[in-house]
Design a protein around this motif. Structure first.
Motif, short mmCIF file in Angstrom:
data_model
loop_
_atom_site.label_atom_id
_atom_site.label_comp_id
_atom_site.label_asym_id
_atom_site.label_seq_id
_atom_site.Cartn_x
_atom_site.Cartn_y
_atom_site.Cartn_z
N SER A 279 -8.41 3.73 -8.28
CA SER A 279 -8.15 5.04 -8.88
C SER A 279 -8.26 4.96 -10.41
N ASP B 199 -2.96 1.50 -7.94
CA ASP B 199 -4.28 1.40 -7.29
C ASP B 199 -5.33 1.11 -8.35
N ARG C 69 0.83 -1.21 0.00
CA ARG C 69 0.00 0.00 0.00
C ARG C 69 0.87 1.26 0.00
N PRO D 156 -2.05 5.93 5.13
CA PRO D 156 -2.12 5.50 3.73
C PRO D 156 -3.55 5.41 3.20
N GLU D 157 -4.49 4.99 4.06
CA GLU D 157 -5.88 4.89 3.62
C GLU D 157 -6.45 6.26 3.30
N LEU E 63 -4.92 7.51 0.05
CA LEU E 63 -5.50 6.84 -1.12
C LEU E 63 -6.88 7.40 -1.45
N ARG E 64 -7.67 7.69 -0.44
CA ARG E 64 -8.99 8.28 -0.70
C ARG E 64 -8.84 9.64 -1.39
N LEU F 177 1.02 4.10 -2.95
CA LEU F 177 0.81 5.51 -2.69
C LEU F 177 1.99 6.34 -3.19
N LEU G 206 1.70 6.59 -6.90
CA LEU G 206 0.64 7.49 -7.32
C LEU G 206 1.03 8.95 -7.14
N ARG H 262 -7.93 9.08 -5.05
CA ARG H 262 -9.07 8.62 -5.84
C ARG H 262 -10.05 9.75 -6.14
#
Length: 441
Positions: free
Chosen positions: A145, A142, A21, A87-88, A91-92, A25, A28, A95
């Motif tokens: 995404s 991801d 993860r 990280p969560e 990532l949100r 990230l 990205l 996205r």
């Protein structure tokens, strides 16, 4: 100690997934600045190409929407670098900003296509296809995404095409968009799987390297702290490594012995053929345990217990030799042998003294007994005869004691022979009482 690779992999699985993860990230975010700049450049190029064919308001609105979405993504990315986010959460954010850019492109294209000719519409489709194809690389970390971008960019376009017309080319374009979306989804799925497997492999390799380094450090510390001298030899009997106990036992520093032949260092010249024979036995797979003599750096010879074996896991014919100093034990054994020999000499001298003394005493005692027998054969008064018989009995008892002393010497010399002789018990008791009667009276 060594750990089972399967158990290690199972134990490290949560950490590996977390590393995947984090790597996704990083990937990205690393492609963010270039992607944001390309979005602005592409929308300006598209606007220049359709400037004369598209209403000004639509063109400006489209360019503004894409630029605003790209700017929003840049602002979010820069803000993320100045604060700590999980990280969560990161990532949100990725996205959402990707979906915003995709919506700007997709709805802008859907609004522009009905006002354009088929050539200009095809040009816009090519640009959108390039954006989606590029996202298979920039968003490879991801899946969600990429799907957000794929749907937001391509889903509104068929609506714009159908508003433009329902001819065969329009329907064919819609079908091609659907097939392109399906193909890009498969491409991205494979790319994402490859990316994740590569990151997992790298994470597991790093963990395995760390575990291997930990085991090596543990073994090195174990060998270094072992009180027994250890030397590792190669197939040419040259020293590859030694521990601190080896340095202390033989007086060499590790730098002096590494690469040198073991024979020239610690094996006396007269014992080198024997040392070669021991090596041959070890090469055949035998574990050798012998007590030998070795030589220190200062030339002093010491007694050691040598244990040697081949390292079976090594393909280069390495040997490991352990040297345990037994000089003190040998000195103690020599002292015990000397003490034993001295005790045996003392015992032999005592036995010889007792035997000689017994013989020396027996000679005059036999003379006394002989004279008593001669006197008893003459005419004597009763009291005189009784006194002489008492002398004879006491002399015989003393002679018996002398014989017993001789028997003790025979026992030590292991020459004693037991005899079975009949005797008269009342007579023995009477003789004993007679000997003691004088003192009793």
């Amino acid at each position: 100690m060594s750990r089972d690779p399967a158990a290690l992999a199972a134990e490290e699985a949560p950490r590996v997934e977390a590393e995947v993860r984090r790597a996704a990230l990083r990937q990205l975010l690393a492609g963010g600045p270039l992607a944001e700049a390309l979005h602005v450049v592409l929308v300006l190029v598209v606007a220049a190409l359709v400037w004369d064919s598209l209403p000004l308001a639509v063109t400006i609105g489209w360019v503004g929407a894409v630029a605003a979405a790209a700017a929003l993504r840049t602002w979010w990315r820069l803000g993320l670098s100045q604060r700590t986010a999980s990280p969560e959460e990161a990532l949100r954010g990725v996205r959402l900003t990707v979906a915003g850019v995709g919506l700007a492109w997709g709805f802008g294209a859907a609004a522009a296509i009905p006002a354009l000719g088929l050539d200009d519409a095809a040009l816009i489709l090519v640009v959108l296809a390039g954006i989606v194809a590029g996202a298979t690389g920039t968003l490879v970390g991801d899946r969600r995404s990429f799907l957000y971008l794929l749907l937001t960019v391509l889903a509104p376009v068929p609506v714009g095409l159908l508003l433009h017309g329902h001819t065969r080319p329009h329907l064919l374009a819609v079908a091609l968009i659907a097939m392109f979306a399906w193909g890009m989804d498969r491409v991205h799925r494979r790319a994402h799987r490859t990316f994740a497997e590569r990151v997992r492999a790298a994470a597991l390799l790093e963990r395995s390297t760390q575990e291997l380094a930990r085991q090596h450090a543990y073994l090195d510390a174990l060998i270094a702290s072992t009180p027994v001298a250890i030397a590792v030899l190669d197939d040419q009997r040259a020293v590859r490594s030694v521990n601190a106990a080896f340095e202390g036992l033989f007086g060499y520093a590790a730098a002096e012995v590494v690469g040198a032949g073991i024979d020239g260092l610690i094996v006396p010249e007269s014992l080198r053929p024997e040392s070669s024979d021991l090596e041959t036995r070890v090469r055949r797979g035998e574990t050798v345990r012998v007590e030998v003599e070795r030589m220190r750096k200062d030339g002093r010879r010491i007694q050691v217990r040598l244990s040697a074996a081949a390292v079976k896991a090594a393909a280069d014919g390495a040997l490991v030799a352990l040297y345990e100093d037994i000089s003190e034990r040998k000195a103690a054994e020599a002292a015990m042998r000397e003490a034993r020999d001295l005790a045996e000499r003392v015992a032999r001298a005592r036995s010889a003294f007792l035997a000689n003394m017994s013989h020396e005493i027996r000679t005059p005692m036999n003379a006394v007994l002989g004279f008593v027998e001669l006197v008893l054969d003459t005419e004597l008064a009763p009291e005189q005869r009784r006194a002489l018989e008492l002398v004879r009995t006491s002399s015989e008892a003393l002679l018996t004691i002398l014989n017993d002393i001789l028997d003790y010497s025979k026992i030590e010399a292991e020459h004693l022979e037991l005899e079975s002789i009949p005797f008269d018990l009342p007579k023995v008791v009477h003789a004993t009482a007679t000997l003691l009667a004088v003192r009793a009276r």
